[in-house]
Design a protein around this motif. Structure first.
Motif, mmCIF file in Angstrom:
data_model
loop_
_atom_site.group_PDB
_atom_site.id
_atom_site.type_symbol
_atom_site.label_atom_id
_atom_site.label_comp_id
_atom_site.label_asym_id
_atom_site.label_seq_id
_atom_site.Cartn_x
_atom_site.Cartn_y
_atom_site.Cartn_z
ATOM 1 N N LEU A 126 31.396 4.351 5.178
ATOM 2 C CA LEU A 126 32.220 3.280 5.733
ATOM 3 C C LEU A 126 32.051 2.031 4.883
ATOM 4 N N ARG A 146 36.350 2.289 6.437
ATOM 5 C CA ARG A 146 35.936 2.597 5.074
ATOM 6 C C ARG A 146 36.663 1.812 3.997
ATOM 7 N N GLU A 159 33.179 14.204 13.393
ATOM 8 C CA GLU A 159 32.851 12.880 12.862
ATOM 9 C C GLU A 159 33.251 12.786 11.395
ATOM 10 N N ARG A 205 35.818 10.118 9.496
ATOM 11 C CA ARG A 205 35.486 9.336 8.306
ATOM 12 C C ARG A 205 36.376 9.683 7.120
ATOM 13 N N HIS A 247 40.707 5.483 7.619
ATOM 14 C CA HIS A 247 40.166 4.429 6.762
ATOM 15 C C HIS A 247 41.320 3.602 6.243
#
Length: 331
Positions: A60, A106, A247, A251, A255
């Motif tokens: 991130l 991110r 998860e 990610r 972003h």
């Protein structure tokens, strides 16, 4: 709560108090003392899940109070030379939770600049120029589509095909997406049968849009729900195995735009209710344990917007207003 991947600049006695809790699942209350218990609960399958999913990508934000990040937990498989930021590895240090800024979506510019190479003569001016080079300029529109109704009683996943109603729902969803008049960039879909069939029907209404299949978006148990429910209780290990993967999906796909992207993008993700609900909670910085409080109809459209500064907005959640009442289902 602080990240266990941060070099805390603390004394050795303070470091000894670190806990490797919430390994994959945020907010899980049963933290385990890493050093004192020797991590007996980390099974080979779990470690495989961590290295395969969580340790991918560029993390991130990568910046927190200007401190460098490194590994301080006794877990040899997590080599600091290959670690991105993995904020799922946390430790208990007091009861206060840190403020999570939207800049943590991110590609926060400061995390992409090597401050050690900073020219001391030009100072702040050069840093500002380098930061501007890494700033996102475009907005990402993310459309999360739940698959249509399918045969839930089939024993094998490959046999869980869409029902006749499910095929109608996919047609309606495809028509709705086409009516928006947007230039969709791509369709990313789960590799499960019901998601593949839903994608095939929807894509007929969006000719020329490329399709990409991924295992990351497969259905699963992202995190133990709070409050717990009696009608759905998977085995505890499933939360760890599925949680790492889901998860990683969050990610990998949620972003801000790349700095090289000049125009706004419109992307479709066709997957499953649990995955979508978890992603929505994470993206909006809501407690992810509450994901099961949300409800999504089959073929519904959820619309997330990620601004260049990392701010996320929810435009629509589980929209099926384009379907006749007799075509709506949740199973």
């Amino acid at each position: 709560m602080v990240s266990v991947l941060e070099r805390s600049r603390t004394s050795s006695s303070e470091r000894s108090s670190l806990f490797l809790g919430n390994l994959i699942q945020p907010g899980l209350s049963r933290s385990v003392p890493a050093a004192s218990r020797g991590l007996p609960w980390l099974s080979p399958r779990l470690l495989c899940g961590i290295s395969a999913y969580v340790l991918r990508g560029d993390g991130l934000s990568g910046a927190s109070g200007g401190r460098q990040r490194t590994l301080v937990c006794p877990l040899a498989v997590l080599r600091k030379s290959v670690l991105p930021e993995v904020s799922r590895l946390t430790c208990e240090q007091g009861s206060q939770r840190p403020h999570l800024s939207y800049s943590n979506i991110r590609r926060e510019p400061l995390s992409l600049v090597n401050l050690r190479k900073r020219n001391m003569e030009s100072g702040e001016e050069e840093l500002a120029s380098r930061l501007d080079h890494h700033k996102a300029k475009a907005t990402r529109h993310i459309f999360l589509i739940r698959h249509s109704q399918y045969h839930v009683d089939a024993s094998q996943e490959k046999d869980r095909t869409l029902t006749p109603l499910g095929r109608e729902q996919a047609e309606l969803t495809g028509l709705r997406l086409a009516s928006l008049g947007l230039k969709f960039n791509k369709i990313v879909h789960s590799s499960m049968t019901r998601a593949i069939e839903t994608t095939d029907i929807i894509s007929k209404h969006l000719p020329g849009v490329c399709k990409v299949s991924t295992d990351l978006l497969r259905e699963g148990a992202p995190i133990e729900p709070d409050p717990p429910v009696s009608h759905w209780k998977p085995e505890a290990v499933q939360y760890y195995e599925d949680g790492a993967r889901i998860e990683a999906a969050f990610r990998n796909y949620i972003h801000r735009a790349d700095a090289k992207q000049q125009e706004d993008s419109y992307e479709i993700f066709i997957c499953h209710a649990n995955v979508i609900r978890y992603i929505v909670c994470r993206a909006l910085q809501f407690p992810p344990e509450g994901w099961l409080r949300l409800s999504l109809n089959n073929g519904s459209i959820t619309h997330l917007v990620v601004r260049p500064d990392g701010r996320v907005a929810l435009r629509a959640l589980g929209d099926t207003g384009f379907m006749p009442p007799d075509k709506i289902s949740r199973s």
